[in-house]
Design a protein around this motif. Structure first.
Motif, PDB file in Angstrom:
ATOM      1  N   THR A 132     -27.197  -3.376  -4.700  1.00  0.00           N
ATOM      2  CA  THR A 132     -28.344  -2.509  -4.977  1.00  0.00           C
ATOM      3  C   THR A 132     -29.356  -2.503  -3.841  1.00  0.00           C
ATOM      4  O   THR A 132     -29.796  -1.433  -3.410  1.00  0.00           O
ATOM      5  N   SER A 183     -20.002   5.953 -14.048  1.00  0.00           N
ATOM      6  CA  SER A 183     -21.190   5.682 -13.225  1.00  0.00           C
ATOM      7  C   SER A 183     -21.950   4.469 -13.746  1.00  0.00           C
ATOM      8  O   SER A 183     -22.491   3.687 -12.956  1.00  0.00           O
ATOM      9  N   THR A 184     -21.982   4.282 -15.055  1.00  0.00           N
ATOM     10  CA  THR A 184     -22.642   3.102 -15.620  1.00  0.00           C
ATOM     11  C   THR A 184     -21.975   1.820 -15.133  1.00  0.00           C
ATOM     12  O   THR A 184     -22.657   0.876 -14.737  1.00  0.00           O
ATOM     13  N   TRP A 240     -20.437   1.411 -12.390  1.00  0.00           N
ATOM     14  CA  TRP A 240     -20.806   1.251 -10.982  1.00  0.00           C
ATOM     15  C   TRP A 240     -22.245   0.731 -10.863  1.00  0.00           C
ATOM     16  O   TRP A 240     -22.499  -0.224 -10.149  1.00  0.00           O
ATOM     17  N   TYR A 241     -23.188   1.371 -11.573  1.00  0.00           N
ATOM     18  CA  TYR A 241     -24.602   0.965 -11.468  1.00  0.00           C
ATOM     19  C   TYR A 241     -24.816  -0.494 -11.882  1.00  0.00           C
ATOM     20  O   TYR A 241     -25.521  -1.232 -11.201  1.00  0.00           O
ATOM     21  N   ARG A 256     -23.728  -3.401  -9.338  1.00  0.00           N
ATOM     22  CA  ARG A 256     -24.297  -3.467  -7.985  1.00  0.00           C
ATOM     23  C   ARG A 256     -25.188  -4.689  -7.788  1.00  0.00           C
ATOM     24  O   ARG A 256     -25.752  -4.872  -6.722  1.00  0.00           O
ATOM     25  N   GLY A 280     -29.699  -1.246 -12.838  1.00  0.00           N
ATOM     26  CA  GLY A 280     -28.443  -0.618 -13.252  1.00  0.00           C
ATOM     27  C   GLY A 280     -28.488  -0.132 -14.688  1.00  0.00           C
ATOM     28  O   GLY A 280     -28.057   0.977 -14.997  1.00  0.00           O
ATOM     29  N   VAL A 323     -31.084   2.966 -14.925  1.00  0.00           N
ATOM     30  CA  VAL A 323     -30.573   4.244 -14.426  1.00  0.00           C
ATOM     31  C   VAL A 323     -29.474   4.761 -15.347  1.00  0.00           C
ATOM     32  O   VAL A 323     -29.378   5.971 -15.599  1.00  0.00           O
ATOM     33  N   SER A 324     -28.675   3.878 -15.901  1.00  0.00           N
ATOM     34  CA  SER A 324     -27.632   4.296 -16.843  1.00  0.00           C
ATOM     35  C   SER A 324     -28.250   4.859 -18.115  1.00  0.00           C
ATOM     36  O   SER A 324     -27.778   5.878 -18.645  1.00  0.00           O
ATOM     37  N   VAL A 354     -26.739   7.095  -5.460  1.00  0.00           N
ATOM     38  CA  VAL A 354     -27.951   6.295  -5.267  1.00  0.00           C
ATOM     39  C   VAL A 354     -29.202   7.085  -5.641  1.00  0.00           C
ATOM     40  O   VAL A 354     -30.190   6.499  -6.087  1.00  0.00           O
ATOM     41  N   MET A 359     -30.541   6.264  -8.948  1.00  0.00           N
ATOM     42  CA  MET A 359     -30.997   4.872  -8.923  1.00  0.00           C
ATOM     43  C   MET A 359     -32.356   4.780  -8.224  1.00  0.00           C
ATOM     44  O   MET A 359     -33.253   4.067  -8.688  1.00  0.00           O
TER      45      MET A 359
END
Length: 179
Positions: A8, A63-64, A66-67, A70, A76, A79-80, A138, A141
């Protein structure tokens, strides 16, 4: 292209190098949610079976993962959650006529991108994703991080961003730089 799986802090610092003008950050705080919402509308139309499973929710799950992997669970998760709320709001706009679906999906997506490019005019720099496609992930995020920073969370992350990329500012546009 750099690795998709950077931590991140590395991702946020790299993205921040392209986003120091406060007007650019402000346009991103509106434009990126519009883009995410537009993607949610467009993908919600592709559904499997009678349940709620559709391409938007599959993208959200991917995507969750991935977030949250990080290295910063709070950012994470936040943003999710933000993306999930935008995708949930988008679901109903995929119903109805093709014109309604495309109008909301493409319209939100396009307005979001127009705001992005207006912001980058103020910044005097091209968008980050033109150098690294991971910037497309990003962006949400970064916007979520900016909201959390405004609420007093993440002072060490914010300090590292400012140490590496510099403080935010208002750039003079009297002599605009080319992308």
């Amino acid at each position: 292209m750099a690795s998709l799986f950077r931590p991140t802090t590395v991702l946020m610092v790299q993205y921040a190098h392209y986003h120091r003008d406060r007007r650019n950050i402000a346009t991103h705080c509106v434009g990126i949610p519009l883009i995410v919402f537009g993607i949610g509308v467009l993908l919600a139309r592709w559904q499997w079976g009678a349940g709620p499973l559709n391409a938007a929710w599959l993208l959200w799950v991917a995507s969750t993962l991935w977030y949250v992997s990080r290295g910063n669970a709070v950012l994470g998760g936040a943003v999710s959650l933000a993306n999930g709320l935008l995708f949930a709001a988008a679901q109903g706009f995929a119903d109805g006529s093709v014109a309604h679906w495309l109008g909301w999906g493409v319209g939100s997506f396009a307005v979001g991108w127009v705001l992005q490019f207006i912001g980058h005019y103020f910044e005097g720099r091209k968008p980050a994703f033109l150098d690294d496609l991971v910037g497309l992930l990003v962006g949400p995020m970064f916007v979520t991080g900016e909201a959390l920073f405004a609420l007093g969370w993440g002072t060490s992350l914010q300090a590292e961003i400012e140490r590496s990329a510099g403080p935010t500012h208002i750039r003079s546009v009297e002599k605009p730089q080319a992308f």
